[in-house]
Motif scaffolding. Structure first.
Motif, PDB file in Angstrom:
ATOM      1  N   ALA B 139       0.835  -1.216   0.000  1.00  0.00           N
ATOM      2  CA  ALA B 139       0.000   0.000   0.000  1.00  0.00           C
ATOM      3  C   ALA B 139       0.866   1.262   0.000  1.00  0.00           C
ATOM      4  O   ALA B 139       1.901   1.304   0.666  1.00  0.00           O
ATOM      5  CB  ALA B 139      -0.914  -0.003   1.230  1.00  0.00           C
ATOM      6  N   SER B 140       0.434   2.262  -0.758  1.00  0.00           N
ATOM      7  CA  SER B 140       1.122   3.556  -0.783  1.00  0.00           C
ATOM      8  C   SER B 140       0.673   4.364   0.439  1.00  0.00           C
ATOM      9  O   SER B 140      -0.319   4.003   1.079  1.00  0.00           O
ATOM     10  CB  SER B 140       0.755   4.303  -2.062  1.00  0.00           C
ATOM     11  N   GLN B 143      -2.935   5.080   0.240  1.00  0.00           N
ATOM     12  CA  GLN B 143      -3.769   3.892   0.468  1.00  0.00           C
ATOM     13  C   GLN B 143      -3.757   3.485   1.947  1.00  0.00           C
ATOM     14  O   GLN B 143      -4.768   3.019   2.475  1.00  0.00           O
ATOM     15  CB  GLN B 143      -3.275   2.732  -0.416  1.00  0.00           C
ATOM     16  N   THR B 147      -7.187   3.276   4.004  1.00  0.00           N
ATOM     17  CA  THR B 147      -7.542   1.990   4.629  1.00  0.00           C
ATOM     18  C   THR B 147      -7.591   2.124   6.148  1.00  0.00           C
ATOM     19  O   THR B 147      -8.472   1.559   6.803  1.00  0.00           O
ATOM     20  CB  THR B 147      -6.535   0.893   4.221  1.00  0.00           C
TER      21      THR B 147
END
Lengths: 337, 229
Positions: B139-140, B143, B147
């Motif tokens: 995940a960046s 993200q 999340t």
């Protein structure tokens, strides 16, 4: 051949404390590397740095020859890690397994990919509809592994993958990660306290202690405290009244190791400078790396491994349960600090 | 006791007959709290996330300041906003005094500490393994942010509901910055205060019932979302 991962001069500190100091480490593509060492030895820190989830304080990490940094997009998507206590998102099993695929905008049939992931870890497709809180510890661990396997990673890092699961789940996890290596050539790095499991599964073992890589193995770990004995030697008492002798430690509570190859079965007399230990044979097994029989013995509560060559007669005398005499030289004890 | 019961009966008649003066205050309240809640959630959630997620020097004192602002008196906010928006103040040229936008600015200041503090608490209470899991799945930072917020959704809902409750029920800001102008800036709470002073219990109770209904609707929605979450 260029290694898949190369660490050069990596040091990592937590505040002032040195947690990891690895001058150089190579991990070959498609290999299975085991990380062994006691708690606090730096295994998990090393895994997090390899997973690009933590930036080392100093040093370089190269993936296929290219320097990479933590949270770096492209490289971090090729390397994935299964933490010791994986977190399942508060969603269904399906959404948990599909999460990484969605991040990568991988179209195609998500349902089929999730089903394949579940099958790899031995779970029924019906598990896809379950919510995160409806899983047992072993099932949650397998779902978390499935979420990594569907990504078909170039490198999979596993931190104590079988520590908190039952035998069946442990076996399924082992099969799944070996499948990843066979099918996709995934490079595996596994940290575990289970030495025999690591021994069975890994191509190479790396021993860590206090954040440093040891050249020797940790099989015959000799914990302190040590007290002065005769003629400049120091001794650690064993529960049956015997004592282990060693050279002078840096501190009375230092820990040491006695390399398995430096222990030999006594046949005949003691050589000059050697010391004797009376032990009970626990098991005989074939050492994967030496391709030769090794002995596991108990010496006054202290487990020891003997890996010096044994001939037929010696093997015959070493049936489990028998008492044997071992010889060693105190100067062969290696201090770990 | 009789005058209270009569007041309740008249209030029901007022609401059922669609009394325009009563509904004008309701619409003004919904409009101004919608504006202030929108602004405070938009600003407060990212700031609360950063406060809860990041470790930085001065985090603890900053957290203490934010928590202290939770009990900021509404009349004090009203006074400060009045001073800034009045013709002699730095933003006097914007002519926002005695407007719904002016009230919304004050209410945003009131709701922000609530949203920031409760969002930070929700993010801090997320499992410490979440970040490592998301990073290890590739995940960046964006993200991870989205999340993490989704994982903390129940905490965020509680933050939003608590802030809405504070905004809906405040009187000081609406009275001082809005001026309680009929058909313009009269909100439910300022109308209740005025009507009670005038001895018009029926209108006051009618508006009070609307406030209760709003609070009930919000709590029912929260319970529904909790069950789904």
């Amino acid at each position: 051949m260029e290694p898949f991962i190369l660490l050069q001069g990596v040091k990592h500190f937590y505040k002032e404390r040195l947690a990891l100091d690895i001058p150089e480490l190579q991990i070959e593509k498609g290999s299975i590397t085991g990380l062994a060492g006691p708690n606090g030895s730096g295994k998990s820190t090393l895994l997090r740095i390899l997973a690009l989830a933590e930036q080392c304080t100093s040093g370089t990490l190269l993936v296929e020859g290219t320097p990479v940094w933590a949270y770096a997009g492209k490289a971090s998507r090729r390397i994935t890690m299964l933490p010791q206590e994986p977190y399942l998102l508060r969603r269904t099993v399906y959404d948990n397994i599909a999460y990484g695929l969605r991040l990568r905008n991988k179209g195609g049939d998500l349902k089929a990919a999730v089903g394949e992931g579940l099958a790899l870890v031995g779970l029924d497709p019906s598990f896809a509809a379950r919510r995160w809180h409806e899983l047992s510890g072993g099932e949650a661990q397998r779902v978390a592994l499935a979420a990594r396997l569907v990504l078909r990673p170039s490198c999979l890092l596993l931190d104590e993958p079988t520590a908190s699961v039952d035998v069946k789940s442990g076996l399924l996890i082992q099969q799944a990660i070996l499948h990843a290596r066979e099918q996709w050539g995934t490079t595996l790095v596994i940290a575990s306290h289970n030495r025999s499991w690591l021994h069975d599964i890994c191509d190479h073992l790396i021993f860590l202690y206090n954040g440093r890589r040891l050249e020797c193995c940790l099989d015959n770990f000799l914990p302190g405290p040590w007290s002065p004995a005769e003629t400049g030697l120091w001794q650690a008492s064993l529960s049956d009244g015997q004592a282990l002798y060693a050279g002078k430690p840096s501190r009375p509570d230092s820990n040491g190791v006695l390399p398995p190859s430096s222990l030999r079965l006594m046949n005949g007399t003691l050589r000059e400078g050697e010391r004797l230990l009376r032990c009970t044979v626990i098991a005989i097994y074939i050492d994967k790396y030496l391709h030769a029989p090794s002995l596991q013995v108990n010496c006054g509560g202290q487990p020891l491994v003997v890996s010096s060559p044994l001939d037929e007669d010696e093997l015959d005398a070493c049936r489990p349960g028998r008492e044997v005499n071992l010889c060693y030289r105190p100067e062969n004890v290696i201090w770990l600090d | 006791m009789d005058f209270i019961l009569q007041g309740v009966a008249q209030a029901i008649v007022l609401l059922a007959s669609g009394d325009w003066e009563t509904y004008s205050a309701v619409f003004a309240t919904v409009q101004v709290s919608g504006l202030s809640m929108g602004a405070s959630l938009l600003i407060g959630i990212p700031l609360g996330y950063l406060l809860g997620y990041l470790d930085f020097p001065g985090k603890k004192p900053l957290r203490t300041v934010v928590d202290t602002l939770l009990s900021l008196p509404t009349v004090f906010i009203g006074l400060v906003v009045y001073a800034f928006l009045s013709y002699r103040g730095p933003f006097g040229e914007l002519s926002l005094l005695f407007t719904l936008t002016g009230i919304a600015i004050g209410q945003t200041i009131l709701a922000l500490p609530v949203v920031i503090s409760l969002t930070a608490t929700a993010v801090e209470s997320l499992d410490r393994h979440l970040r490592l899991t998301l990073v290890s799945l590739g995940a960046s930072p964006r993200q991870i942010f989205l999340t993490s917020l989704w994982e903390a959704r129940l905490g965020l809902l509680i933050a939003a509901v608590t802030a809405t409750g504070r905004v809906l029920t405040e009187v000081g800001i609406s009275m001082m910055v809005g001026g309680n102008i009929k058909w313009q800036t009269r909100t439910i709470t300022t109308a209740i205060a005025l009507e009670t002073n005038k001895g018009q219990f029926a209108t006051g109770i009618a508006l009070g019932l609307v406030l209760l209904a709003l609070a009930f609707a919000i709590n029912v929605s929260l319970s529904f979302l909790r069950r789904r979450g």
